[in-house]
Design a protein around this motif. Structure first.
Motif, mmCIF file in Angstrom:
data_model
loop_
_atom_site.group_PDB
_atom_site.id
_atom_site.type_symbol
_atom_site.label_atom_id
_atom_site.label_comp_id
_atom_site.label_asym_id
_atom_site.label_seq_id
_atom_site.Cartn_x
_atom_site.Cartn_y
_atom_site.Cartn_z
ATOM 1 N N TYR A 1 -64.760 -62.111 -43.878
ATOM 2 C CA TYR A 1 -64.633 -61.877 -42.454
ATOM 3 C C TYR A 1 -63.729 -62.932 -41.809
ATOM 4 O O TYR A 1 -63.189 -63.816 -42.464
ATOM 5 C CB TYR A 1 -66.016 -61.891 -41.802
ATOM 6 C CG TYR A 1 -66.967 -60.830 -42.312
ATOM 7 C CD1 TYR A 1 -66.541 -59.522 -42.490
ATOM 8 C CD2 TYR A 1 -68.291 -61.145 -42.615
ATOM 9 C CE1 TYR A 1 -67.413 -58.547 -42.944
ATOM 10 C CE2 TYR A 1 -69.170 -60.185 -43.061
ATOM 11 C CZ TYR A 1 -68.728 -58.882 -43.233
ATOM 12 O OH TYR A 1 -69.604 -57.926 -43.678
ATOM 13 N N ARG A 2 -63.641 -62.862 -40.513
ATOM 14 C CA ARG A 2 -62.709 -63.681 -39.752
ATOM 15 C C ARG A 2 -62.978 -65.177 -39.921
ATOM 16 O O ARG A 2 -62.081 -65.959 -40.204
ATOM 17 C CB ARG A 2 -62.830 -63.281 -38.277
ATOM 18 C CG ARG A 2 -61.879 -63.961 -37.335
ATOM 19 C CD ARG A 2 -62.013 -63.300 -35.974
ATOM 20 N NE ARG A 2 -61.109 -63.883 -35.007
ATOM 21 C CZ ARG A 2 -61.403 -64.920 -34.244
ATOM 22 N NH1 ARG A 2 -62.589 -65.499 -34.360
ATOM 23 N NH2 ARG A 2 -60.539 -65.385 -33.369
ATOM 24 N N GLY A 3 -64.221 -65.600 -39.745
ATOM 25 C CA GLY A 3 -64.608 -66.986 -39.998
ATOM 26 C C GLY A 3 -63.883 -67.997 -39.140
ATOM 27 O O GLY A 3 -63.364 -67.701 -38.063
ATOM 28 N N ASN A 4 -63.819 -69.239 -39.659
ATOM 29 C CA ASN A 4 -63.203 -70.332 -38.901
ATOM 30 C C ASN A 4 -61.741 -70.535 -39.251
ATOM 31 O O ASN A 4 -61.109 -71.470 -38.772
ATOM 32 C CB ASN A 4 -63.980 -71.641 -39.136
ATOM 33 C CG ASN A 4 -64.057 -72.025 -40.613
ATOM 34 O OD1 ASN A 4 -63.326 -71.477 -41.441
ATOM 35 N ND2 ASN A 4 -64.940 -72.945 -40.937
ATOM 36 N N GLY A 5 -61.190 -69.687 -40.097
ATOM 37 C CA GLY A 5 -59.774 -69.775 -40.423
ATOM 38 C C GLY A 5 -59.428 -70.751 -41.527
ATOM 39 O O GLY A 5 -58.264 -70.843 -41.916
ATOM 40 N N VAL A 6 -60.416 -71.486 -42.060
ATOM 41 C CA VAL A 6 -60.117 -72.455 -43.117
ATOM 42 C C VAL A 6 -59.912 -71.756 -44.460
ATOM 43 O O VAL A 6 -59.009 -72.105 -45.219
ATOM 44 C CB VAL A 6 -61.250 -73.502 -43.214
ATOM 45 C CG1 VAL A 6 -61.024 -74.431 -44.406
ATOM 46 C CG2 VAL A 6 -61.328 -74.314 -41.917
ATOM 47 N N HIS A 7 -60.759 -70.790 -44.780
ATOM 48 C CA HIS A 7 -60.666 -70.005 -46.017
ATOM 49 C C HIS A 7 -60.712 -70.897 -47.259
ATOM 50 O O HIS A 7 -59.905 -70.762 -48.184
ATOM 51 C CB HIS A 7 -59.399 -69.157 -46.024
ATOM 52 C CG HIS A 7 -59.297 -68.211 -44.865
ATOM 53 N ND1 HIS A 7 -60.309 -67.336 -44.542
ATOM 54 C CD2 HIS A 7 -58.313 -68.012 -43.948
ATOM 55 C CE1 HIS A 7 -59.958 -66.631 -43.474
ATOM 56 N NE2 HIS A 7 -58.764 -67.027 -43.095
ATOM 57 N N ALA A 8 -61.688 -71.801 -47.283
ATOM 58 C CA ALA A 8 -61.823 -72.699 -48.438
ATOM 59 C C ALA A 8 -62.141 -71.921 -49.702
ATOM 60 O O ALA A 8 -61.573 -72.185 -50.768
ATOM 61 C CB ALA A 8 -62.920 -73.734 -48.157
ATOM 62 N N SER A 9 -63.063 -70.951 -49.611
ATOM 63 C CA SER A 9 -63.431 -70.198 -50.816
ATOM 64 C C SER A 9 -62.267 -69.367 -51.319
ATOM 65 O O SER A 9 -61.992 -69.328 -52.528
ATOM 66 C CB SER A 9 -64.637 -69.295 -50.520
ATOM 67 O OG SER A 9 -65.758 -70.056 -50.136
ATOM 68 N N LEU A 10 -61.574 -68.673 -50.418
ATOM 69 C CA LEU A 10 -60.426 -67.867 -50.834
ATOM 70 C C LEU A 10 -59.338 -68.751 -51.441
ATOM 71 O O LEU A 10 -58.696 -68.375 -52.425
ATOM 72 C CB LEU A 10 -59.862 -67.092 -49.646
ATOM 73 C CG LEU A 10 -60.717 -65.937 -49.116
ATOM 74 C CD1 LEU A 10 -60.050 -65.307 -47.905
ATOM 75 C CD2 LEU A 10 -60.967 -64.903 -50.188
ATOM 76 N N GLY A 11 -59.127 -69.919 -50.859
ATOM 77 C CA GLY A 11 -58.140 -70.832 -51.413
ATOM 78 C C GLY A 11 -58.496 -71.283 -52.814
ATOM 79 O O GLY A 11 -57.630 -71.353 -53.694
ATOM 80 N N ASN A 12 -59.781 -71.568 -53.035
ATOM 81 C CA ASN A 12 -60.203 -71.946 -54.381
ATOM 82 C C ASN A 12 -60.010 -70.809 -55.368
ATOM 83 O O ASN A 12 -59.559 -71.024 -56.504
ATOM 84 C CB ASN A 12 -61.678 -72.372 -54.364
ATOM 85 C CG ASN A 12 -61.889 -73.743 -53.755
ATOM 86 O OD1 ASN A 12 -60.937 -74.493 -53.547
ATOM 87 N ND2 ASN A 12 -63.128 -74.069 -53.451
ATOM 88 N N ILE A 13 -60.350 -69.589 -54.958
ATOM 89 C CA ILE A 13 -60.213 -68.440 -55.849
ATOM 90 C C ILE A 13 -58.754 -68.216 -56.212
ATOM 91 O O ILE A 13 -58.440 -67.806 -57.340
ATOM 92 C CB ILE A 13 -60.839 -67.189 -55.197
ATOM 93 C CG1 ILE A 13 -62.367 -67.342 -55.133
ATOM 94 C CG2 ILE A 13 -60.460 -65.919 -55.944
ATOM 95 C CD1 ILE A 13 -63.056 -66.295 -54.292
#
Length: 352
Positions: A173-185
């Motif tokens: 979802y939209r979230g806080n814009g950091v996308h730490a999990s997506l970046g790790n993946i």
């Protein structure tokens, strides 16, 4: 991989998710037989293919039997058939580190019982039903250096969507814009999902696997039953598709029994109002204003045991091909030594 459960109590848990596949132990071998299958080698239905790096080596599915040769015409003096060559001995599930700790703490037998009775390389029917009821899960990822992140995901029941016994998807979802999990993946596809039912069964389910990021426009035409949400902020930006490698129970003994709070003001999905998002609950914004800027962070150590090259293995800089070549030679030399010593655990030091 962390199997942080007591195998005996997990088997006895009230709402156990134990595997439906029986554990087979091989008969006592004679001099013509191949190596005995260990107790944790769980049979799977014929034709199922193991998924992921653990499953390729761990003996979760038996090797397919070779196709029979057509019967030869009888001859007066047929030559004796040679004994078939024994297949490779399966390797125990799990990491080198957990195996070493099992030996150190004397829990190898308990661990083998857990591997054999509670671990699958797919989602059985009860696991799939359990996942479909959950409204939250905890997500563990790590970047290419092994720096870890643990996050929380929530949504309507079924937002973690089961496509089949080896595939899960969930929306980001939209979230806080950091996308730490997506970046790790993006850097390291391995992830771990922990689902806990605090309200009814008081049981948990671990799902480990490999992930990839998929656009909604790519995924939805192939799976039109994907949930579609009109709530602002709860529309999928992208999906994460998970290929299941391990699925196993988290026992109930330390899971608290919670009650749902009475319905109050609905949560504001997608809001940028800081007060509605929790405000400065931990006081970090106030500290940043007092400092006059963000906190200064020390450089991160990139020399992690067990991530690249084992204990003390140094990760070369990305712009130094000669250093990477030397690093690769060290790892290959280590793998050759381990093979010469008869170690059967597969070499995983290069890419984690």
């Amino acid at each position: 991989m962390n199997h942080d459960v007591d195998a005996t109590e997990a088997v006895d848990a009230t709402m156990t998710l134990r595997t439906v596949h029986p554990v087979h132990t091989a008969p006592v071998p004679d001099h013509h037989a191949g190596p005995a299958r260990p107790a944790w080698a769980v049979d799977e239905p014929e034709g199922t293919a193991p998924a992921g790096r653990h499953r390729q080596a761990a003996g979760f599915a038996p090797s397919p039997a070779p196709a029979p040769f057509p019967a030869a015409a009888p001859s007066p003096d047929p030559a004796p058939s040679p004994d078939p060559a024994p297949g490779p001995e399966p390797v125990r599930p799990g990491s080198d580190g957990e195996h070493a700790m099992q030996q150190r703490l004397g829990t190898t037998e308990r661990a083998d019982r857990f591997y054999g009775e509670q671990m699958l390389d797919h989602l059985n029917e009860r696991m799939r039903e359990f996942i479909g009821r959950q409204e939250m899960f905890f997500l563990a990822t790590a970047d290419r250096h092994g720096e870890c992140d643990n996050s929380f995901r929530a949504g309507p029941p079924g937002f973690l969507h089961v496509i089949d016994e080896r595939t899960l998807v969930y929306p980001e979802y939209r979230g806080n814009g950091v996308h730490a999990s997506l970046g790790n993946i993006q850097e390291n596809p391995h992830l771990g999902i922990l689902l806990i039912d605090f309200f009814q069964a008081r049981i948990g389910l671990h799902v480990n696997g490999r992930a990839e990021i998929v656009e909604d426009a790519e995924l939805r035409p192939a799976h039109p039953d994907l949930p579609s949400d009109s709530v602002p902020g709860r529309r999928a930006l992208v999906w994460v598709r998970v290929t299941v490698e391990e699925a196993y129970i988290h026992c109930a003994k330390h899971i608290p029994h919670l009650q749902r709070a009475p319905k109050g003001t609905p949560r504001d999905w997608g809001t940028d109002d800081q007060r509605r998002k929790g405000g400065d609950f931990f006081g970090t914004a106030r500290e940043a204003r007092r400092r006059g800027g963000p906190a200064v962070r020390p450089p991160r150590e990139r020399d992690h045991a067990g991530v690249h090259g084992g204990p003390g293995g140094h990760v070369p800089p990305s712009d130094d091909p000669a250093a990477w070549r030397a690093h690769a030679e060290q790892l290959l030399d280590k793998a050759r030594r381990r093979r010469a010593e008869g170690e059967r655990t597969p070499f995983r030091g290069w890419f984690g």
